[in-house]
Write a protein that holds these residues in place. Structure first.
Motif, mmCIF file in Angstrom:
data_model
loop_
_atom_site.group_PDB
_atom_site.id
_atom_site.type_symbol
_atom_site.label_atom_id
_atom_site.label_comp_id
_atom_site.label_asym_id
_atom_site.label_seq_id
_atom_site.Cartn_x
_atom_site.Cartn_y
_atom_site.Cartn_z
ATOM 1 N N ARG A 393 18.875 17.249 -2.672
ATOM 2 C CA ARG A 393 20.250 16.777 -2.725
ATOM 3 C C ARG A 393 20.555 15.927 -1.494
ATOM 4 N NH1 ARG A 393 22.778 22.638 -4.555
ATOM 5 N NH2 ARG A 393 22.097 22.540 -6.734
ATOM 6 N N ASP A 394 21.543 15.065 -1.630
ATOM 7 C CA ASP A 394 21.941 14.214 -0.508
ATOM 8 C C ASP A 394 22.475 15.066 0.634
ATOM 9 O OD1 ASP A 394 21.919 11.130 -1.109
ATOM 10 O OD2 ASP A 394 22.451 12.136 -2.981
ATOM 11 N N THR A 395 22.138 14.645 1.838
ATOM 12 C CA THR A 395 22.749 15.283 2.995
ATOM 13 C C THR A 395 24.195 14.814 3.116
ATOM 14 O OG1 THR A 395 22.460 15.714 5.358
ATOM 15 C CG2 THR A 395 22.076 13.460 4.591
ATOM 16 N N ASP A 396 24.980 15.539 3.922
ATOM 17 C CA ASP A 396 26.381 15.166 4.066
ATOM 18 C C ASP A 396 26.497 13.773 4.655
ATOM 19 O OD1 ASP A 396 27.130 17.610 3.097
ATOM 20 O OD2 ASP A 396 27.259 18.547 5.089
ATOM 21 N N ALA A 397 27.392 12.967 4.086
ATOM 22 C CA ALA A 397 27.592 11.601 4.577
ATOM 23 C C ALA A 397 28.272 11.636 5.943
ATOM 24 C CB ALA A 397 28.420 10.801 3.584
ATOM 25 N N GLU A 398 27.998 10.592 6.719
ATOM 26 C CA GLU A 398 28.647 10.506 8.030
ATOM 27 C C GLU A 398 30.170 10.353 7.864
ATOM 28 O OE1 GLU A 398 25.041 8.470 10.613
ATOM 29 O OE2 GLU A 398 26.732 7.253 9.949
ATOM 30 N N VAL A 399 30.567 9.705 6.804
ATOM 31 C CA VAL A 399 31.998 9.528 6.491
ATOM 32 C C VAL A 399 32.249 10.192 5.155
ATOM 33 C CG1 VAL A 399 33.839 7.876 6.103
ATOM 34 C CG2 VAL A 399 32.062 7.376 7.793
ATOM 35 N N GLU A 400 33.210 11.065 5.113
ATOM 36 C CA GLU A 400 33.507 11.760 3.870
ATOM 37 C C GLU A 400 33.908 10.753 2.801
ATOM 38 O OE1 GLU A 400 36.347 15.382 2.183
ATOM 39 O OE2 GLU A 400 36.436 14.749 4.297
ATOM 40 N N GLY A 401 33.307 10.879 1.646
ATOM 41 C CA GLY A 401 33.581 9.953 0.554
ATOM 42 C C GLY A 401 32.599 8.795 0.477
ATOM 43 N N ALA A 402 31.703 8.696 1.453
ATOM 44 C CA ALA A 402 30.695 7.625 1.411
ATOM 45 C C ALA A 402 29.646 7.969 0.360
ATOM 46 C CB ALA A 402 30.060 7.448 2.784
ATOM 47 N N PRO A 403 28.968 6.975 -0.198
ATOM 48 C CA PRO A 403 27.958 7.248 -1.239
ATOM 49 C C PRO A 403 26.684 7.840 -0.640
ATOM 50 C CG PRO A 403 28.040 4.912 -0.750
ATOM 51 C CD PRO A 403 29.154 5.543 0.039
ATOM 52 N N ALA A 427 22.516 8.665 -7.051
ATOM 53 C CA ALA A 427 23.292 9.318 -8.101
ATOM 54 C C ALA A 427 24.726 9.565 -7.666
ATOM 55 C CB ALA A 427 22.619 10.647 -8.481
ATOM 56 N N ILE A 428 24.975 9.709 -6.366
ATOM 57 C CA ILE A 428 26.308 10.017 -5.852
ATOM 58 C C ILE A 428 26.951 8.749 -5.320
ATOM 59 C CG2 ILE A 428 27.570 11.300 -4.085
ATOM 60 C CD1 ILE A 428 25.485 13.472 -4.268
ATOM 61 N N ASP A 429 28.114 8.426 -5.834
ATOM 62 C CA ASP A 429 28.846 7.250 -5.339
ATOM 63 C C ASP A 429 30.008 7.626 -4.415
ATOM 64 O OD1 ASP A 429 30.647 8.324 -7.105
ATOM 65 O OD2 ASP A 429 30.529 6.673 -8.547
ATOM 66 N N GLY A 430 30.156 8.936 -4.114
ATOM 67 C CA GLY A 430 31.204 9.383 -3.205
ATOM 68 C C GLY A 430 32.593 9.444 -3.805
ATOM 69 N N GLY A 431 32.721 9.278 -5.080
ATOM 70 C CA GLY A 431 34.030 9.300 -5.707
ATOM 71 C C GLY A 431 34.566 7.918 -6.012
ATOM 72 N N ASP A 432 34.061 6.897 -5.380
ATOM 73 C CA ASP A 432 34.427 5.508 -5.666
ATOM 74 C C ASP A 432 33.166 4.739 -6.031
ATOM 75 O OD1 ASP A 432 37.228 5.691 -5.117
ATOM 76 O OD2 ASP A 432 36.723 5.789 -2.973
ATOM 77 N N SER A 433 33.330 3.742 -6.874
ATOM 78 C CA SER A 433 32.170 2.958 -7.292
ATOM 79 C C SER A 433 31.564 2.242 -6.086
ATOM 80 C CB SER A 433 32.577 1.941 -8.362
ATOM 81 O OG SER A 433 33.560 1.070 -7.849
ATOM 82 N N ILE A 434 30.255 2.117 -6.131
ATOM 83 C CA ILE A 434 29.533 1.458 -5.045
ATOM 84 C C ILE A 434 29.775 -0.043 -5.134
ATOM 85 C CG2 ILE A 434 27.231 0.976 -4.119
ATOM 86 C CD1 ILE A 434 26.382 3.731 -5.033
ATOM 87 N N LEU A 435 30.216 -0.622 -3.990
ATOM 88 C CA LEU A 435 30.492 -2.061 -3.951
ATOM 89 C C LEU A 435 29.232 -2.883 -3.769
ATOM 90 C CD1 LEU A 435 33.677 -2.022 -1.690
ATOM 91 C CD2 LEU A 435 33.563 -2.138 -4.183
ATOM 92 N N GLY A 436 28.226 -2.327 -3.158
ATOM 93 C CA GLY A 436 27.001 -3.080 -2.942
ATOM 94 C C GLY A 436 26.115 -2.381 -1.923
ATOM 95 N N LYS A 482 34.350 1.894 -0.959
ATOM 96 C CA LYS A 482 35.609 1.631 -0.255
ATOM 97 C C LYS A 482 35.783 2.534 0.964
ATOM 98 C CE LYS A 482 38.172 -0.027 -4.278
ATOM 99 N NZ LYS A 482 39.357 0.197 -5.157
ATOM 100 N N THR A 483 35.180 3.719 0.891
ATOM 101 C CA THR A 483 35.368 4.677 1.981
ATOM 102 C C THR A 483 34.472 4.369 3.165
ATOM 103 O OG1 THR A 483 35.927 6.347 0.344
ATOM 104 C CG2 THR A 483 35.380 7.122 2.561
ATOM 105 N N GLY A 484 33.249 4.047 2.918
ATOM 106 C CA GLY A 484 32.357 3.796 4.039
ATOM 107 C C GLY A 484 30.925 3.575 3.603
ATOM 108 N N MET A 485 30.068 3.728 4.584
ATOM 109 C CA MET A 485 28.656 3.389 4.418
ATOM 110 C C MET A 485 27.833 4.667 4.301
ATOM 111 S SD MET A 485 26.925 0.414 4.516
ATOM 112 C CE MET A 485 27.845 -0.602 5.676
ATOM 113 N N SER A 486 26.796 4.597 3.477
ATOM 114 C CA SER A 486 25.903 5.734 3.328
ATOM 115 C C SER A 486 24.913 5.780 4.488
ATOM 116 C CB SER A 486 25.130 5.618 2.014
ATOM 117 O OG SER A 486 24.135 4.610 2.116
ATOM 118 N N ARG A 487 24.174 6.859 4.519
ATOM 119 C CA ARG A 487 23.056 6.924 5.441
ATOM 120 C C ARG A 487 21.954 5.989 4.945
ATOM 121 N NH1 ARG A 487 22.980 11.242 8.998
ATOM 122 N NH2 ARG A 487 24.659 12.781 8.688
ATOM 123 N N PRO A 488 21.111 5.509 5.864
ATOM 124 C CA PRO A 488 20.032 4.614 5.400
ATOM 125 C C PRO A 488 18.992 5.367 4.592
ATOM 126 C CG PRO A 488 19.790 5.080 7.740
ATOM 127 C CD PRO A 488 21.104 5.662 7.335
#
Length: 1586
Positions: A393-403, A427-436, A482-488
């Protein structure tokens, strides 16, 4: 301005300009502010530093023309603010490269570690203090000089590292030559070799049975060598324990490769001590044991289960492995797989084997690590596996809501100035669609990451540009919403930015010279302009780039072909060259900076040093934009119970999905509206087991597809499913699962006939019926469900009425049993209610499979409901393998089947099949039925067949037994696959697991196929075909049981006994003690008496009658009549005509034979055999011999051998013919005789008998022949074979090109000893071809062939030419035909004359030598050479000065030869005689008439070359000075010694006459005799060759 900043740069400093490197920041400030002096800007490690340039405009103005500064030539001019040259600078380190960097081109040990290079380079660029000298009048030039010097140094340093930096060559190890397996004898040494390429240089490690080999621990056993990338392992004095699997591992920073080889050590027979245990079972003290000869049983226990982890964590998977028998230090092969891909040890995967436990440690979990993990334990007895799924599973994002982080970053295409990077969406977009996504790059060896794109990209592929050719890079990707950036993501594998052609060329490493010369097809043609490229096409097109690919021109051997790419906007003719600076080398190119939405055409030109070729055909217009569409959403999702924590989810695949990556599944507890991913790595297929669910909760599921374009919409939510173990395990009865496969069988204006398939699980109880629901679909929107039937229907077909014409409907079906009604099936497809008017019938339905066996099965179906215009008159069955494509369907029957069932034969055991049926009428063949479920052609264990039984009363029954019955199972009997309801002809009886049907009276109307099906089993059934022939057989058996007969094991037969007695006998199978037999001859009873002897053994049932002999009155019919209670039987034997006469003759012969064998006789009559040595042995076997018995051998009536006192009672007599020839043909006879009588055996070896014998001899000779071989002689080419023995009668035939050879003077055959040859004199190319020798043995013969063509002919012809030249030289070389005497002793004053024959062509030159000095002819010494044949040496009056060694030297162009003699002078009274020595035609020394008598006693042999002989010549005796008396004495001397003359074919009288006729100074070279020396015997002369 804050509003214009992208949201992903507002709150994250590392994504704004501070994210960029300091060098890049410096570069940006250079663009924004004007410089005090014009100089090129200093760039980061990503771009090379630019040099200062003096020009009419500033560097800033130049930089405004292009965002990237161009590389300029470094300058050493100093300028002021107005760009006026005010001086120049001279860096003192200009030639001090070694001092500045610590590196040199001649340095032997170069630094090979990439990170060390980068550290040294960073140290240089930031910390090198350089002295400088400035020639200037102004202090303000100091800063400018420092900048210029630094730019120059960086430029030179960069150019140096561009050539020297190994980073550009980095690639994983590769085995150019892999080690190969060996089989050696014990105590021999063996060496394994391999050649490895890779950069950095790989580290090579050798293993034995997965254990590292340490040469230092056992230096006398192992020796490792590495030289020029060639690595070897030498094992000294191999023993049995060295039999193992060896592998070599090569690893560097880029990866690891492994190659395997096996060594088998054999032991000579007899070297093993039998008292010791076998080596394969011995346990060694310092090494693992060999597996050979042991059968292992492997069990995996203490298994790892389905596991869950998070990114960044460490997870360990382990299993305990039990291997029986347990052997000390035995190590099996342990393999780990992820999704069926073998894993190798790496920094991400650590593997360990502790002796009984296998462990896999995932050091840093990433979503790439998710999958099905399989442990495989391999021994030579097989392998055992265990699998479980691991979720990451994905580790916790640095910013809550990030993909979540992207995964599986790869480099698809790499060139010298771009690399295309791809990845998979999370698989996880953080609740908002991934912009890119953002792509980052990092040069290998550094830790500095650079962002490659300024704006997010949505397409999961991106071309990275701005790379330095030759450098290696790794990449990572980050997602943003929209919320932030994922981990690399996890970084990609390193890849070098270089032309693919260069990469392919650099990956190879030169191996040491192997002695092999590789010849290319042709040398590159210089000065030839290449042709057009071929098959140009657009392989990939997105809005960011377009990738072209093509094939090189068809011409071969062109020099240095490269390519220019051109583009053209559609609708115009303006072609623009894309790669203007340098052409590309590989036939693949990516184009960037194309206007999105525009259409382009492309073409390619080839070029080389000779020029630019014609363009290729242009591509079709390509619109720039993303061609790949997001896949459509998957279809209906169906969850199925699995365990108490998992559910099996299946769905309908996305339709028309291109480049599909996989699917993501999400689950949600009913009512929570919180969706959680079930997998974090896309899965392929349409089925997945979702683990980690809460027991007892109800879940719904949804699925979406993913490809590079993005993620699809979610599928419709599934029906809720409760998480608990699947039903049926411990529950007595449960409701059935849903039916499936709903189809339409018939459709009229207001009704439809449906059919469906039985549920896969009926719930443990019989299905009592089905309920059908329907709903109307309007404009794609389904309505409310309505019940079609209130009362359940038992058939799997139902007509739904009261429908509306031209309306669309969907249907669902539910099955019911005693436990209740099951859940409904999935809604069917949407069907239109309209009347069918097609002429052909509809599809058959309700297909069932019975009687499945290894090679056959029976299929049943029901006829179509819709008949078409005409009634159905037949059916066709189609078959295909379950996993075969649709094109694999094939027909089972070529003729239409009339019945609704068919037995399908000739199936392949273990194969899985599917079937379908089509009906036909007069109009044609209709639509096929639904496909059956896959059926495995395999007879299940315990399967029984129907057995036919006939009891003692003749009652016939069919019996069937089933071993897999349950309490609810029932036997269902049917005839022609229709259940039997009529009980008047058949009665069914069932007891336990056995059932039978009894025929009341079997008749023709009972013919048919009888089958029995057992319900509530896994298809237990069998069938029996009662055909007309079987009916007759059963009626006969029934009659025999009603009216019994005495069975006979054998009918009445006759045989001959000793003395020719005749025995009639038969054997009854069984008879009681009350049984009786009547013996009848020609309808008359015969009884015991002198002529007939009867016997009846009731224990064995053998009845016999014996007669002493047969007379003509005994011709007739013999009958034995048997009776035992009410059972009777009889058997007759007719002996009349030729049958009786033959039996009577044989009886008489046997009688005589008995009397013959009372004395000595032949057990085996005279015959012959041929031994492998081709000797013929006549032999016979005799018996009843005694000492007085004699054996006489005769040939053609003449005795040739007598054997007496043989000393044995029974044995073999032999006569050996060593070398048989035609004279050995004849009639051979052996007679045995003693006082008891005699016996005779005759063997006719004349005519055909001798021919047959010789054919057998010839067969042995032919089989002993060696293969035809080729040799050369000075006359031509000879083909020959050797045989073990040659017989003059052997017939051989030589063939040329399958035709018999007609012999001539040029082509001859012959035999020399045991060699049979064919001589081809003066061969030419016409003689090339296939030759054969055929041995004729009277049967098929034997043929040996040889191919005299190609290299074989060339070699033989060349050898023939050489031998021919040598023979000519030998024949024509100069030679002294006869020898000269070694020593000539003569009185002083005498005259000496020596003459010898000279031969040679051309005529040789003759030179006389005295004491090795040439002498010439004068009055005292006369030298003559006459007719080119005769050389004479004459001394008129010898004196003491003439003493010495004389030689004659003859020479021509073919050779030189010499003859020597020594002349000794003795004092004495001279006489008038002359001592003459002559030679005959062969060069032998003869004597003249005045040769002294004592010298005629022995032959004087001349010396030629080094051959030695000696002769002394004394003065001739005188008689009172009278010549006549001298002649008389000479004649007497000659007469006395004429017998001592050698090598003379003439009569003594002729020899005497010849000698007396010679003059005193004769010089006749044709004399044929030579005198014999009385002291020394003549020595033969050896042949001398040049």
């Amino acid at each position: 301005m804050s509003g214009s900043i992208p949201f992903y740069q507002k709150h994250h400093q590392h994504y704004d300009r501070g994210y960029r490197s300091l060098e890049a920041k410096s570069k940006m400030s250079h663009y924004q502010t004007s410089s005090r002096y014009t100089a090129g800007s200093s760039t980061s490690a990503t771009t090379r530093s630019r040099g200062l340039r003096a020009s009419s405009h500033s560097g800033l103005e130049e930089s405004r023309l292009s965002p990237i500064t161009k590389r300029t030539t470094p300058s050493y001019l100093a300028v002021d603010k107005e760009n006026q040259i005010i001086g120049y600078v001279v860096p003192i380190f200009r030639g001090s490269q070694e001092f500045a960097t610590g590196l040199s081109d001649t340095e032997e040990a170069r630094v090979r570690d990439t990170s060390a290079y980068m550290a040294r380079r960073n140290l240089f660029t930031s910390g090198v203090e350089m002295e400088r000298s400035e020639i200037s009048r102004k202090e303000t030039m100091r800063e400018s000089a420092e900048r210029i010097s630094l730019n120059k140094r960086i430029h030179e340093h960069g150019e140096h590292f561009k050539r020297m930096n190994e980073d550009s060559l980095m690639h994983t190890p590769e085995f150019v030559i892999k080690p190969r397996s060996h089989t050696v004898w014990e105590k021999q040494s063996v060496r394994l070799h391999c050649t490895v390429s890779g950069w950095p240089d790989p580290r090579v490690t050798w293993y034995k049975n997965n254990v590292t080999i340490d040469p230092f621990a056992n230096p006398s056993k192992y020796k490792l060598e590495s030289r020029y990338n060639v690595h070897s392992l030498e094992i000294n004095r191999c023993d049995f324990d060295d039999t193992a699997q060896y592998h070599v591992s090569a690893s560097n920073s880029q990866g690891e490769e492994t190659a395997f080889a096996s060594i088998v050590v054999k032991r000579f027979k007899g070297e093993v001590n039998e008292s010791l245990p076998a080596p394969r079972q011995a346990i060694t003290e310092d090494g693992p044991i060999s597996e050979y000869g042991i059968t292992f049983q492997t069990h995996i226990v203490d298994k790892f289960g389905v596991s869950f982890g998070r990114e960044g964590e460490t997870m360990s998977l382990g299993c305990t492995v039990i291997i029986y028998p347990s052997l000390n230090r035995y190590q099996p092969e342990v393999q780990w797989y992820r999704d069926d891909v073998l894993l190798s040890p790496s920094k991400w995967n650590h593997m360990h084997w502790s002796g009984d436990r296998a462990t896999l440690t995932l050091t840093h979990l990433n979503k790439e690590d998710e999958g099905l993990y399989t442990l495989r334990i391999i021994t030579k007895s097989g392998y055992e596996t265990y699998s479980a799924y691991i979720f990451v599973r994905d580790t916790d994002a640095e910013v809550e809501g990030a993909p979540g982080a992207p995964l599986d970053v790869r480099c698809l295409d790499a060139n010298k100035d771009y690399i295309i990077v791809s990845w998979k969406q999370p698989a996880i977009d953080g609740g908002d669609s991934i912009l890119g996504y953002f792509v980052d790059r990092c040069e290998v060896g550094t830790t500095h990451w650079t962002q490659c794109n300024d704006t997010p990209i949505k397409f999961a592929r991106f071309p990275v540009t701005g790379l330095v050719e030759g450098r290696s890079y790794v990449f990572r990707v980050r997602a943003v919403n929209k919320t932030g950036m994922s981990r690399p993501s996890r970084v990609s594998e390193p890849v070098a930015a270089m032309d693919p052609a260069d990469r392919a060329r650099m990956r190879g490493t030169s191996a040491p010279w192997t002695g092999q010369i590789i010849v290319t097809e042709e040398e590159p043609a210089e000065g030839v302009v290449p042709g057009r490229p071929l098959e140009l096409q657009v392989t990939e097109a997105t809005k960011n780039y377009v990738v072209l690919s093509w094939k090189p021109p068809g011409e071969k051997g062109l020099e240095g072909v490269m390519y220019y790419v051109e583009k053209c906007v559609s609708g115009t003719d303006s072609w623009q060259r894309v790669n203007t600076e340098l052409p590309v080398k590989s036939p693949r190119f990516a184009l960037f900076d194309l206007a999105e939405g525009k259409s382009y055409s492309f073409r390619v030109r080839c070029c080389n040093s000779a020029g630019v070729g014609e363009p290729s055909d242009q591509t079709e217009a390509t619109t720039v934009g993303d061609k790949l569409d997001i896949p459509s959403s998957p279809g209906k999702v169906v969850p199925t119970r699995n365990t108490d924590t998992s559910v099996v989810v299946s769905w309908e695949a996305s339709s028309d999905a291109k480049e599909l990556v996989g699917y993501y599944i999400e689950g949600s507890i009913v009512g929570s509206n919180v969706w959680e991913p079930c997998n974090n790595k896309p899965v392929k297929g349409s089925r997945f087991i979702c683990h980690g669910l809460m027991t007892g909760e109800h879940y719904v599921f949804r699925v979406r597809a993913v490809n590079a374009a993005g993620l699809s919409q979610f599928s419709p939510e599934s029906e809720p499913v409760e998480v608990k173990a699947a039903i049926g395990g411990g529950i007595p009865h449960a409701s059935p699962t849903p039916p499936y496969g709903i189809t339409i069988l018939e459709c009229v204006r207001d009704s439809m006939v449906l059919s469906w398939k039985q549920p896969t699980f009926i719930g443990g109880a019989d299905i009592t019926g089905y309920f059908v629901d329907y709903r109307e679909v309007i404009d794609g929107v389904p309505g409310k469900w309505h019940e079609a039937n209130i009362k359940s229907v038992s058939e799997r077909a139902y007509r739904v009425s009261d429908l509306r014409e031209n309306k669309k409907y969907q249907f669902q079906v539910r099955a019911a049993n005693m436990a209740g009604v099951g859940i409904p099936s999935l809604p069917s497809n949407t069907f239109l209610c309209e009347e069918w008017t097609i002429a052909v019938p509809g599809p058959p339905h309700d297909l069932q499979i019975r009687d499945v066996r290894n090679d056959s099965l029976v299929m049943l179906w029901k006829p179509p409901v819709y008949q078409g215009r005409d009634p159905v008159n037949g059916f066709y069955i189609d078959i295909k393998e379950a996993d075969a494509p649709e094109e694999a369907w094939r027909g089972v029957n070529t003729k239409a089947a009339e019945k609704a069932f068919l037995k399908i034969k000739d199936l392949k055991e273990g194969e899985t099949y599917v079937f379908r049926v089509r009906a036909q009428n007069k109009a044609g063949v209709g639509k096929s039925s639904d496909v059956t479920e896959p059926v495995l052609a395999l007879t299940k264990p315990g399967t029984k067949e129907i057995v036919v039984d006939v009891d003692d009363d003749g009652v016939i029954s069919l019996n069937f037994e089933c071993c897999d019955m349950t309490n609810d199972s029932k036997f269902v009997w049917s005839k022609n696959y229709e259940e039997i309801t009529e009980t008047s002809r058949l009665t069914e009886e069932t007891k336990g697991n056995k059932s039978k049907v009894v025929f009341s009276s079997l008749e023709e109307e009972d013919i048919g196929i009888y089958s029995c099906l057992v319900t509530h089993t896994d298809g237990a059934s069998a069938s029996y075909t009662l055909s007309e022939e079987e009916l007759k057989r059963l009626l006969e058996v029934s009659h025999d049981h009603k009216f019994p007969i005495i069975p006979l094991k054998s009918d009445l037969a006759v045989e001959l006994l000793e003395k020719g007695k005749v025995r009639f006998w038969l054997q009854a199978a069984q008879m009681s003690a009350n049984g009786k037999v009547d013996y009848v001859f020609n309808d008359n009873l015969v009884s015991q008496g002198e002529k007939y002897k009867m016997n009846f053994d009731k224990n064995t049932g053998i009845i016999e009658m014996v007669m002493e002999s047969l007379t003509p009155a005994d011709e007739g019919t013999f009958t034995f009549q048997l009776k035992d209670g009410k059972a009777t039987n009889q058997s007759s034997l007719v002996l009349i005509g030729d049958v009786f006469k033959q039996l009577q003759k044989e009886s008489e012969f046997q009688r005589k034979e008995w009397f013959r064998k009372q004395g000595p006789h032949f057990i085996e009559y005279l015959g012959y055999e041929v031994t492998p040595e081709c000797c013929v042995v006549l032999k016979c076997k005799v018996g009843n011999m005694k000492k007085e018995t004699t054996a006489m051998w005769y040939k053609d009536g003449h005795q040739i051998k007598a054997d007496e006192n043989l000393g044995f009672t029974e044995g073999i007599l032999k006569l050996e013919i060593a070398q048989i020839s035609r004279k050995d043909a004849g009639v051979y006879e052996v007679i045995l005789k003693d006082d008891r009588g005699q016996d005779t055996s005759t063997l006719n070896l004349t005519d055909q008998g001798f021919k047959d014998l010789m054919n057998e001899v010839f067969s042995f000779i032919a089989n002993s022949s060696t293969p035809l071989k080729i040799t050369s002689t000075d006359e031509g080419i000879r083909l020959y074979t050797f045989v073990s023995y040659y017989n003059e009668l052997l017939q051989v035939t030589w063939h040329y090109k399958d035709s018999a050879i007609a012999f001539s003077d040029r082509i001859k055959s012959g035999v020399v000893g045991d060699q049979i040859w064919l001589q081809i004199t003066e061969p030419t190319e016409k003689d090339m071809g296939k030759y054969a020798i055929e041995f004729n043995d009277g049967k098929g013969g034997l043929r040996r062939t040889v191919d005299l063509t190609g290299q074989a002919f060339d070699d033989a012809f060349a050898e023939f030419q050489r031998l021919k030249a040598a023979a000519i030289a030998e024949r024509n070389r100069a030679r002294v035909a006869g020898g000269l005497p070694d020593v000539v002793t003569i009185q002083e004053g005498k005259a000496l004359n020596l003459t010898c024959n000279i031969s040679g062509n051309p005529v040789p030159e003759v030179t006389w030598l005295k004491n090795d000095r040439e002498i010439t002819s004068d009055e005292h010494c006369i030298l003559k050479f006459e007719s080119g044949k005769f050389a004479s040496f004459t001394i008129t009056a010898v004196n003491t000065s003439d003493s010495g060694k004389y030689s004659i030297l003859v020479k021509n162009k073919y050779g030189t030869e010499s003859g020597d003699f020594t002349l000794e002078i003795i004092e004495g009274t001279p006489d008038l005689g002359v001592t003459s020595y002559l030679t005959d035609a062969e060069g032998n020394v003869v004597f003249g008439p005045n040769t002294p008598k004592e010298k005629i006693k022995s032959t004087v042999t001349g010396k030629k070359k080094r051959k030695e002989s000696g002769a002394k010549i004394a003065p001739m005796e005188k008689t009172d000075g009278k010549e006549e008396s001298n002649s008389k004495v000479l004649e007497e001397k000659i007469a006395d010694n004429v017998t001592a003359v050698q090598k003379n074919s003439k009569k003594p009288e002729d020899a005497k006459k010849d000698l007396t006729d010679q003059p005193l100074t004769a010089d006749h070279s044709d004399a044929t005799e030579q005198p014999a020396d009385t002291v020394e015997e003549p020595k033969p002369e050896a042949e001398t060759r040049p």
